[in-house]
Design an enzyme around this catalytic site. Structure first.
Site, PDB file in Angstrom:
ATOM      1  N   HIS A 196      -1.789   7.283  -5.025  1.00  0.00           N
ATOM      2  CA  HIS A 196      -2.031   6.153  -3.921  1.00  0.00           C
ATOM      3  C   HIS A 196      -1.924   4.886  -5.120  1.00  0.00           C
ATOM      4  CE1 HIS A 196      -5.338   3.047  -3.382  1.00  0.00           C
ATOM      5  NE2 HIS A 196      -4.765   2.895  -2.053  1.00  0.00           N
ATOM      6  N   SER A 204       0.875  -1.191  -0.147  1.00  0.00           N
ATOM      7  CA  SER A 204       0.064  -0.066   0.026  1.00  0.00           C
ATOM      8  C   SER A 204       0.993   1.324  -0.029  1.00  0.00           C
ATOM      9  CB  SER A 204      -0.858  -0.048   1.173  1.00  0.00           C
ATOM     10  OG  SER A 204      -1.757   1.093   1.195  1.00  0.00           O
ATOM     11  N   ARG A 263      -3.270  -6.244  -3.400  1.00  0.00           N
ATOM     12  CA  ARG A 263      -3.447  -7.108  -2.216  1.00  0.00           C
ATOM     13  C   ARG A 263      -3.879  -8.477  -2.709  1.00  0.00           C
ATOM     14  NH1 ARG A 263      -6.951  -3.105  -2.858  1.00  0.00           N
ATOM     15  NH2 ARG A 263      -9.192  -3.806  -2.868  1.00  0.00           N
TER      16      ARG A 263
END
Length: 304
Positions: free
Chosen positions: A110, A96, A114
């Protein structure tokens, strides 16, 4: 050989290291400090944080691989089938990233990639990457989206339009009726189907992770030496405030981390070092009005 959670986790760990190296090279001054931590129920992670670099005021690149008993609140949030009363274990790993630049001319970015699995065999991949310019530049927004479209098209022609719309809807502040920035792509719960294997999906997730460094270092490079004034800095801080609102009120990753007993410092790494909220702020500058006009869903940035 079957794709295992250990293989996936190891690759995410290498992605973190590679991205940090590339960001340090472009920043020229800042260095990531490494904070290794353990999760209470099992596993842990590494939070790499840069403070007061030449370009980046605060940047975080987090890797985690945690496991443990799946809390009922989490299973309810994930809408997991609880037909069996047997307790479930979870495993979650990923990278992240959030980067807050010093200059209001450099955009916030950003990214998250995952993998999640349960002991009952359920698994999925997820992720997203989005750009939040303080001052929107249409050509740069187009460049950013073209990079993502190229990654998506190499794997499935349906991915970019589908995941771009998903990002528009996800990176949105309903209480402000505005998008967080110029969007990007967002996807969740991708698992194998009759036409795609687990390995196919992981290849796509890896490609998303690998496009981050070249894309953002380019945006850092072309914007970092641009002149700006105090009024631009004030606007930057106001836009950072909206970023905080999204991450604390709407972001699923924040909620997931807190629900699973995650490390608070790492979860809140995404917060900017300084933000502001002016009561009933009225737009006055032309760049403020133009940026606000573009904080909408459904814009075809590649056409610009």
């Amino acid at each position: 050989m079957a794709l295992t959670k250990e293989t996936i986790s190891k690759w995410f760990e290498s992605l973190q290291a590679n991205i940090c190296k590339e960001i340090e090279l472009e920043d020229e001054k800042g260095k990531f400090t490494i904070d290794v931590w353990s999760h209470a129920s099992g596993g842990g992670g590494r939070s790499n944080v840069m403070l007061n670099g030449k370009v980046l005021e605060k940047a975080g690149v987090n890797f985690s691989a945690v496991e443990g008993d799946a809390p009922e609140a989490l299973l309810k949030t994930l809408e997991v089938d609880r037909s069996s009363a047997d307790p479930l274990k979870f495993f979650a790993t990923g990278v992240s990233i959030v980067m807050h630049p010093k200059s209001p001319m450099v955009p916030i970015i950003h990214m998250n990639v995952r993998y999640f699995e349960l002991s009952n065999g359920t698994y999925w991949f997820g992720g997203g990457i989005d750009l939040t310019p303080h001052i929107i530049d249409k050509e740069q927004a187009s460049y950013f989206h073209q990079q993502l479209k190229s990654v998506c098209d190499a794997h499935d022609a349906s991915y970019y339009p589908k995941f771009k719309e998903w990002a528009d809807n996800y990176f949105f502040l309903p209480h402000r009726n505005e998008t967080r920035g110029v969007g990007g792509i967002f996807f969740d719960r991708l698992s194998e189907t009759d036409t795609r294997s687990k390995e196919d999906i992981f290849d796509f997730v890896k490609a998303v992770g690998e496009v981050f460094a070249p894309t953002y270092t380019h945006l850092m490079h072309i914007n970092k030496n641009k002149d700006f004034k105090e009024l631009h800095t004030k606007w930057q801080q106001l836009r950072r405030g909206r970023y905080v609102e999204f991450n604390l009120v709407w972001d699923r990753g924040t909620k997931f981390g807190l629900q699973t007993g995650g490390r608070t410092e790492s979860i809140l790494m995404s917060m900017p070092p300084l933000a502001r909220w002016d009561y009933d702020y009225q737009l006055t500058e032309s760049f403020e009005k133009e940026t606000s006009d573009y904080l909408k869903k459904g814009i075809n940035w590649i056409k610009h």
